[in-house]
Scaffold this motif. Structure first.
Motif, PDB file in Angstrom:
ATOM      1  N   GLY A 147       0.200  -1.576  -0.345  1.00  0.00           N
ATOM      2  CA  GLY A 147       0.301  -0.121  -0.492  1.00  0.00           C
ATOM      3  C   GLY A 147       0.597   1.000  -0.274  1.00  0.00           C
ATOM      4  O   GLY A 147       0.212   2.726   0.052  1.00  0.00           O
ATOM      5  N   MET A 148       2.228   0.907  -0.473  1.00  0.00           N
ATOM      6  CA  MET A 148       2.760   2.536  -0.250  1.00  0.00           C
ATOM      7  C   MET A 148       3.479   2.521  -1.562  1.00  0.00           C
ATOM      8  O   MET A 148       4.114   1.767  -2.183  1.00  0.00           O
ATOM      9  CB  MET A 148       4.074   1.779   0.600  1.00  0.00           C
ATOM     10  CG  MET A 148       4.748   2.905   1.908  1.00  0.00           C
ATOM     11  SD  MET A 148       5.321   2.041   3.466  1.00  0.00           S
ATOM     12  CE  MET A 148       6.317   3.235   3.948  1.00  0.00           C
ATOM     13  N   SER A 149       3.805   4.027  -1.572  1.00  0.00           N
ATOM     14  CA  SER A 149       4.378   4.400  -2.396  1.00  0.00           C
ATOM     15  C   SER A 149       5.973   4.132  -2.776  1.00  0.00           C
ATOM     16  O   SER A 149       6.845   3.625  -1.671  1.00  0.00           O
ATOM     17  CB  SER A 149       4.208   5.603  -3.459  1.00  0.00           C
ATOM     18  OG  SER A 149       5.138   6.577  -1.810  1.00  0.00           O
ATOM     19  N   ASP A 150       6.736   4.092  -3.540  1.00  0.00           N
ATOM     20  CA  ASP A 150       7.798   3.199  -3.998  1.00  0.00           C
ATOM     21  C   ASP A 150       8.635   4.458  -3.218  1.00  0.00           C
ATOM     22  O   ASP A 150      10.047   4.138  -2.841  1.00  0.00           O
ATOM     23  CB  ASP A 150       8.896   3.492  -4.897  1.00  0.00           C
ATOM     24  CG  ASP A 150       7.777   2.202  -6.024  1.00  0.00           C
ATOM     25  OD1 ASP A 150       6.704   1.199  -5.480  1.00  0.00           O
ATOM     26  OD2 ASP A 150       8.128   1.731  -7.012  1.00  0.00           O
ATOM     27  N   ASP A 151       8.800   6.045  -2.790  1.00  0.00           N
ATOM     28  CA  ASP A 151       9.533   6.671  -2.930  1.00  0.00           C
ATOM     29  C   ASP A 151       9.547   6.546  -0.742  1.00  0.00           C
ATOM     30  O   ASP A 151      10.179   6.348  -0.323  1.00  0.00           O
ATOM     31  CB  ASP A 151       8.829   8.272  -3.279  1.00  0.00           C
ATOM     32  CG  ASP A 151       9.762   8.427  -4.794  1.00  0.00           C
ATOM     33  OD1 ASP A 151      10.081   7.503  -5.455  1.00  0.00           O
ATOM     34  OD2 ASP A 151       8.909   9.387  -5.283  1.00  0.00           O
ATOM     35  N   ASP A 152       8.121   6.079  -0.700  1.00  0.00           N
ATOM     36  CA  ASP A 152       7.741   6.528   0.819  1.00  0.00           C
ATOM     37  C   ASP A 152       8.512   5.245   1.097  1.00  0.00           C
ATOM     38  O   ASP A 152       9.221   5.123   2.114  1.00  0.00           O
ATOM     39  CB  ASP A 152       6.637   6.340   0.998  1.00  0.00           C
ATOM     40  CG  ASP A 152       5.776   7.185   0.474  1.00  0.00           C
ATOM     41  OD1 ASP A 152       6.641   8.632   0.246  1.00  0.00           O
ATOM     42  OD2 ASP A 152       4.762   7.531   1.105  1.00  0.00           O
ATOM     43  N   PHE A 153       8.525   3.966   0.136  1.00  0.00           N
ATOM     44  CA  PHE A 153       9.507   3.009   1.166  1.00  0.00           C
ATOM     45  C   PHE A 153      10.687   3.038   1.038  1.00  0.00           C
ATOM     46  O   PHE A 153      11.521   2.207   1.872  1.00  0.00           O
ATOM     47  CB  PHE A 153       9.034   1.724  -0.129  1.00  0.00           C
ATOM     48  CG  PHE A 153       9.592   0.576   0.118  1.00  0.00           C
ATOM     49  CD1 PHE A 153       8.941  -0.521   1.488  1.00  0.00           C
ATOM     50  CD2 PHE A 153      10.002  -0.172  -0.598  1.00  0.00           C
ATOM     51  CE1 PHE A 153       9.541  -1.960   1.585  1.00  0.00           C
ATOM     52  CE2 PHE A 153      10.748  -1.632  -0.456  1.00  0.00           C
ATOM     53  CZ  PHE A 153      10.338  -2.759   0.915  1.00  0.00           C
ATOM     54  N   ALA A 154      11.691   3.753  -0.257  1.00  0.00           N
ATOM     55  CA  ALA A 154      12.427   3.999  -0.212  1.00  0.00           C
ATOM     56  C   ALA A 154      13.213   4.275   1.340  1.00  0.00           C
ATOM     57  O   ALA A 154      14.370   4.423   1.585  1.00  0.00           O
ATOM     58  CB  ALA A 154      12.851   4.263  -1.630  1.00  0.00           C
TER      59      ALA A 154
END
Ligand code: TNX
Length: 508
Positions: A312-319
């Protein structure tokens, strides 16, 4: 005479058959130096159910005919051993104390198969430094004694790391003194609505000590940023709201067990719906406290930060999250391990070890994410899900287990893969080791653990320990493996291991 009895497993490195056999006698003792006594006592205990008596342990190293002599060197040849079977005695010489322990495991397998052993010299050494099993104590909680039993079973197959998956959506299983609400509010239940539980710091220290006595490290995992619904029961302010996207609804359908709800314990099997806030310093203050206390409890070098299935998370937030989480662990002096998805970020702490859980033939760019760790100068652990996920059903009618990873997974599936052939560009030197995970959504009892893990765990052991198949190592084949595993039947039965009697194996 065959080159050697159809044991041991994992396959030993080399064998040299000579002369007349050794025969265990009524008078046979275990003879060792004083420092080898602990290993000799473990050997006596392991041998007792198979030879029908507890061999005397004598720590004077003056062997008589028929004795089993256990010694080790103080040299830097870790985990290796030489086992010499002479007509009048057997000698196990460890390259270090762990090596002696592994030599003893081979000795126990040989004697369990027959009290008469052909004279031979075995020189053995592990292929990979990290040989792991993972137990998920979050989906179902297992008491200390059960974990100790799994340690014993795994150490007998020469595994040297127990990865404990301590937290997930369904429960938080480790006491954190600075954050007591975690176990106070989020440890009471397990998947399927079964009872939960958690380890006190004393409990955890017992597990770590027991593992060390079997030459295993414990790798604790706190899974984040997803797989964190349990945290929301203690610290709701750290969490993003649950959004049931189409993708997550699909996952709920595939895995089953119900729709997650805010504020209530989750007892189903869905993954990926929960998420810690990536841009809130409170998240990292929280993780800093948790990692610090875990690091204090962990003599081993690794701390696993999770990082799988943040759906449920954007790639940017995950990174952003993975970069900060791995940095926190490195700053504590531990080496982070993360599931391979974290390789989508190029800003991880560069020492981070990647753990690959894709298939033997990679899909969906999982190989590319795994190469990120190697490019940064670190190594990877391989856990190919369609081979050595021990929670996959063995056969379609197995009472427990899942099937999402191309399951059912036969013993042959678990065996027939080669670590260096999985990911292009990741070769022998890039591979820290092999780990066989046992997720426990459907695994509720110690008997379920045994039936899911055995015999396929032996295939993972062989991938981790034994040299790659080659003309020079003809026994690294399925036919040899099945014969050697079948020969372990009497030992496993004597040890009370409730293995699944896979019909691919001719059990002795
Ligand atoms: C995937 S693969 C998971 C776990 C599940 C498992 C069940 C990976 C790192 N995560 O959350 O328990 O499948 O097989």
């Amino acid at each position: 005479m065959p080159a050697f009895a159809p044991v041991p497993c994992p396959r030993i490195q080399t064998v040299d058959a000579t002369a007349a056999p050794f025969a265990l006698s009524e008078a046979s003792r275990l003879v060792t130096v004083p420092a080898g006594r602990a290993t000799a006592e473990l050997a006596a205990a392991a041998l007792a159910p198979v030879v029908g008596r507890t061999l005397e342990v004598a720590d004077d190293l003056r062997p008589a005919d028929g004795d089993l002599v256990l010694e080790y060197l103080a040299e830097d040849t870790p985990e290796t051993y030489t086992l010499t079977v002479e007509p009048t005695r057997i000698r196990v010489l460890g390259g270090d104390e762990a090596g002696l322990f592994y030599g003893v495991q081979t000795l126990v397998q040989l004697l369990a198969a027959s009290p008469t052993i052909p004279a031979q010299t075995i020189d053995d050494a592990p292929r990979f430094a990290y040989r792991g099993v993972m137990l998920d104590v979050a989906r179902h909680f297992f008491p200390v004694e059960v974990v100790e039993g799994y340690i014993d079973r795994a150490a007998a197959l020469k595994f040297n790391a127990l990865h404990l998956h301590l937290t997930d959506d369904q429960g938080w299983r480790i006491r954190i003194d600075s954050r007591p609400e975690l176990t106070d509010n989020a440890s009471g239940t397990s998947a399927l609505g079964d009872p939960g539980g958690f380890y006190s710091k004393d409990d955890y220290a017992r597990i770590v000590r027991h593992a060390a006595s079997r030459h295993m490290i414990v790798v604790p995992e706190v899974d984040a940023p997803s797989h964190t619904h349990a945290i929301s029961l203690a610290y709701p302010e750290l969490m993003e709201p649950i959004v049931l996207s189409d993708h997550i609804r699909e996952v709920v359908d595939v895995y089953g067990g119900g729709i997650p709800e805010a504020g209530r314990p989750y007892t189903g099997f869905a993954v990926g719906f929960s998420a810690l806030k990536a841009h809130d310093d409170a998240t990292y203050a929280f993780l800093g406290d948790v990692y610090r206390e875990l690091a204090e409890m962990t003599p081993g070098p690794y701390l696993h930060v999770g990082g799988d299935e943040a759906l449920g998370m954007s790639d940017d937030d995950f990174a952003v999250f993975m970069d900060r989480a791995t940095a926190l662990v490195s700053d504590l002096g531990k080496t982070p391990i993360a599931w391979h998805e974290a390789g989508s970020s190029s800003g991880l702490s560069p020492d981070t070890i990647g753990q690959y859980w894709g298939f033997v033939t990679p899909t969906d760019g999982m190989d590319e994410k795994t190469r990120t760790f190697v490019r940064a100068g670190a190594r990877v652990i391989l856990s190919p899900a369609d081979a050595i996920y021990l929670d996959m059903k063995l056969t379609a009618d197995s009472p427990t287990g899942l099937t999402w990873a191309n399951g059912p997974t036969s013993v042959h599936d678990a065996y027939a893969w080669e670590p260096t052939a999985i990911i292009d560009g990741i070769g022998e030197a890039d591979i820290l080791g092999v780990e066989a995970p046992l997720w426990t959504e459907t695994v509720r009892t110690p008997g379920d653990i045994d039936a899911q893990a055995f015999p396929r765990i032996a295939a993972a052991a062989e991938a981790a320990w034994s040299p790659a198949a080659a003309a020079a190592v003809p026994e690294r084949t399925w036919d040899s493996f099945r014969a050697r595993v079948g020969a372990l039947g009497p030992l496993w039965r004597a040890q009370g291991i409730a293995f699944a009697p896979a019909d691919e194996i001719d059990w002795a």
